[in-house]
Scaffold this motif. Structure first.
Motif, PDB file in Angstrom:
ATOM      1  N   GLU A 185      44.326 111.958  99.845  1.00 32.02           N
ATOM      2  CA  GLU A 185      43.343 113.034  99.688  1.00 32.02           C
ATOM      3  C   GLU A 185      42.649 112.932  98.330  1.00 32.02           C
ATOM      4  O   GLU A 185      43.268 112.522  97.350  1.00 32.02           O
ATOM      5  N   ASP A 186      41.394 113.326  98.294  1.00 33.56           N
ATOM      6  CA  ASP A 186      40.623 113.236  97.051  1.00 33.56           C
ATOM      7  C   ASP A 186      41.269 114.026  95.918  1.00 33.56           C
ATOM      8  O   ASP A 186      41.166 113.662  94.751  1.00 33.56           O
ATOM      9  N   SER A 187      41.899 115.122  96.313  1.00 32.90           N
ATOM     10  CA  SER A 187      42.460 116.009  95.286  1.00 32.90           C
ATOM     11  C   SER A 187      43.786 115.501  94.713  1.00 32.90           C
ATOM     12  O   SER A 187      44.345 116.106  93.806  1.00 32.90           O
ATOM     13  N   LEU A 192      48.437 115.475  90.861  1.00 35.10           N
ATOM     14  CA  LEU A 192      49.484 114.761  90.128  1.00 35.10           C
ATOM     15  C   LEU A 192      49.367 115.000  88.620  1.00 35.10           C
ATOM     16  O   LEU A 192      50.364 115.248  87.937  1.00 35.10           O
ATOM     17  N   ALA A 193      48.146 114.929  88.127  1.00 34.63           N
ATOM     18  CA  ALA A 193      47.947 115.123  86.688  1.00 34.63           C
ATOM     19  C   ALA A 193      48.358 116.539  86.269  1.00 34.63           C
ATOM     20  O   ALA A 193      48.981 116.737  85.221  1.00 34.63           O
ATOM     21  N   ASP A 194      48.052 117.534  87.108  1.00 30.51           N
ATOM     22  CA  ASP A 194      48.440 118.917  86.809  1.00 30.51           C
ATOM     23  C   ASP A 194      49.957 119.073  86.821  1.00 30.51           C
ATOM     24  O   ASP A 194      50.546 119.732  85.961  1.00 30.51           O
ATOM     25  N   LEU A 195      50.581 118.414  87.799  1.00 31.67           N
ATOM     26  CA  LEU A 195      52.037 118.489  87.908  1.00 31.67           C
ATOM     27  C   LEU A 195      52.688 117.824  86.696  1.00 31.67           C
ATOM     28  O   LEU A 195      53.650 118.330  86.123  1.00 31.67           O
ATOM     29  N   LYS A 196      52.125 116.705  86.301  1.00 32.66           N
ATOM     30  CA  LYS A 196      52.649 115.987  85.139  1.00 32.66           C
ATOM     31  C   LYS A 196      52.545 116.847  83.875  1.00 32.66           C
ATOM     32  O   LYS A 196      53.444 116.873  83.036  1.00 32.66           O
ATOM     33  N   ALA A 197      51.440 117.581  83.773  1.00 25.92           N
ATOM     34  CA  ALA A 197      51.255 118.450  82.599  1.00 25.92           C
ATOM     35  C   ALA A 197      52.303 119.568  82.569  1.00 25.92           C
ATOM     36  O   ALA A 197      52.705 120.022  81.505  1.00 25.92           O
ATOM     37  N   LEU A 198      52.740 119.987  83.741  1.00 20.40           N
ATOM     38  CA  LEU A 198      53.733 121.073  83.825  1.00 20.40           C
ATOM     39  C   LEU A 198      55.158 120.599  83.575  1.00 20.40           C
ATOM     40  O   LEU A 198      56.006 121.352  83.123  1.00 20.40           O
ATOM     41  N   SER A 199      55.408 119.320  83.931  1.00 18.87           N
ATOM     42  CA  SER A 199      56.795 118.869  84.014  1.00 18.87           C
ATOM     43  C   SER A 199      57.336 118.267  82.726  1.00 18.87           C
ATOM     44  O   SER A 199      56.720 117.374  82.150  1.00 18.87           O
ATOM     45  N   PRO A 200      58.504 118.735  82.288  1.00 20.03           N
ATOM     46  CA  PRO A 200      59.114 118.165  81.091  1.00 20.03           C
ATOM     47  C   PRO A 200      59.772 116.802  81.373  1.00 20.03           C
ATOM     48  O   PRO A 200      60.121 116.089  80.450  1.00 20.03           O
ATOM     49  N   ILE A 201      59.950 116.457  82.635  1.00 18.87           N
ATOM     50  CA  ILE A 201      60.594 115.176  82.974  1.00 18.87           C
ATOM     51  C   ILE A 201      59.599 114.322  83.764  1.00 18.87           C
ATOM     52  O   ILE A 201      58.592 114.835  84.262  1.00 18.87           O
TER      53      ILE A 201
END
Ligand SMILES: O=P(O)(O)OC[C@@H](O)[C@@H](O)c1c[nH]c2ccccc12
Length: 254
Positions: A185-187, A192-201
């Motif tokens: 999907e285009d989104s 993924l980038a948003d999730l990465k920004a949230l995740s400490p691991i």
């Protein structure tokens, strides 16, 4: 912090191959050889699948591998016995549906893995709300419980899932079963980038990753990739050289 979290966080980019335990011409006796082969190629961790008769999230390649493995007589208890004798510095992550673990005995499962190279567990059909089945044992061991985040996981739930998470976050790249990818999907990249920004691991992307292009793309927007179906199929066909070539390039993607 658990060993798996620490080892993966130290990596610039994570590369995790998935294999099905017992899917080797020598059944489980071939597991050690495959683990050594992958670990010599410099992979970050190895995900080891437990075959199961009702693998709801598995696409055709992994499902067939599971059936071949079951035909070799593989069971969770035989896998654990084998893992007790496998020595490697590469962390191993067991991927099993909940039922085999439940049948084996949850406490016994975590107890039996102490002292082995297994540093993580993925139970795709055990949602966050039911983690208390395992949390007591997870909390008192060095085994990380790896959580999956899907495309439909909203931000509030993502925040909940990354909190106290250990090992890595398994970011599922499609709404579907393993191995399938018509197109992403285009989104996806933004998700993924948003999730990465949230995740400490580390956030590691899986499902449908099968080319170096995919690896490059997900190494940019997340912390690395998991590759299952492609590797399972090639190993079964005996294309070890192709797998070695792919992995040595993939671990080197900048
Ligand atoms: O096969 P793929 O598309 O490369 O995806 C990895 C996947 O096979 C592996 O991680 C896996 C196998 N069975 C699963 C069940 C649920 C989640 C993940 C898995």
């Amino acid at each position: 912090m658990k060993t798996l979290t620490k080892k993966l966080s130290e990596k610039n980019k994570v590369f995790i191959p998935y294999i099905m335990a017992g899917d080797h011409q020598n059944g489980l006796d071939g597991l050690e050889e495959t683990v050594k082969f992958l670990s010599d190629l410099g992979v970050s961790a190895i995900e080891i699948g437990v075959p199961f008769s009702d693998p709801v999230a598995d696409g055709p390649v992994i499902e067939l591998a599971g059936l071949r493995s079951l035909a070799h007589g593989t069971s969770l208890s035989k896998i654990i016995d084998k893992l007790k004798s496998i020595e490697t510095d590469t962390p191993l992550v067991i991927m099993s549906y909940f039922n085999p673990i439940y049948q084996y005995g949850i406490e016994n499962f975590f107890e039996a893995l102490k002292g082995t190279a297994v540093k993580g567990v993925i139970i795709p059909d055990l949602p966050y709300e039911h983690e208390d089945f395992v949390s007591k044992y997870v909390d008192t061991s060095d085994i990380a419980f790896v959580r999956l985040v899907s495309l439909s996981t909203d931000k509030t739930r993502q925040e909940q899932l990354v909190k106290d998470a250990e090992g890595f976050i398994y970011a599922v790249s499609i709404n579907g079963v393993t191995g399938s990818k018509n197109s992403y999907e285009d989104s996806l990249d933004k998700h993924l980038a948003d999730l990465k920004a949230l995740s400490p691991i580390p956030v590691v992307t899986g499902f449908g990753v099968s080319t170096l292009e995919d690896v490059k793309r997900f190494d940019k927007v997340s912390d690395g990739v998991i590759v299952g179906s492609y590797i399972v199929e090639k190993l079964y066909e005996g294309d070890t050289e192709e797998v070695a070539d792919f992995i040595s390039k993939a671990v080197d993607v900048k």
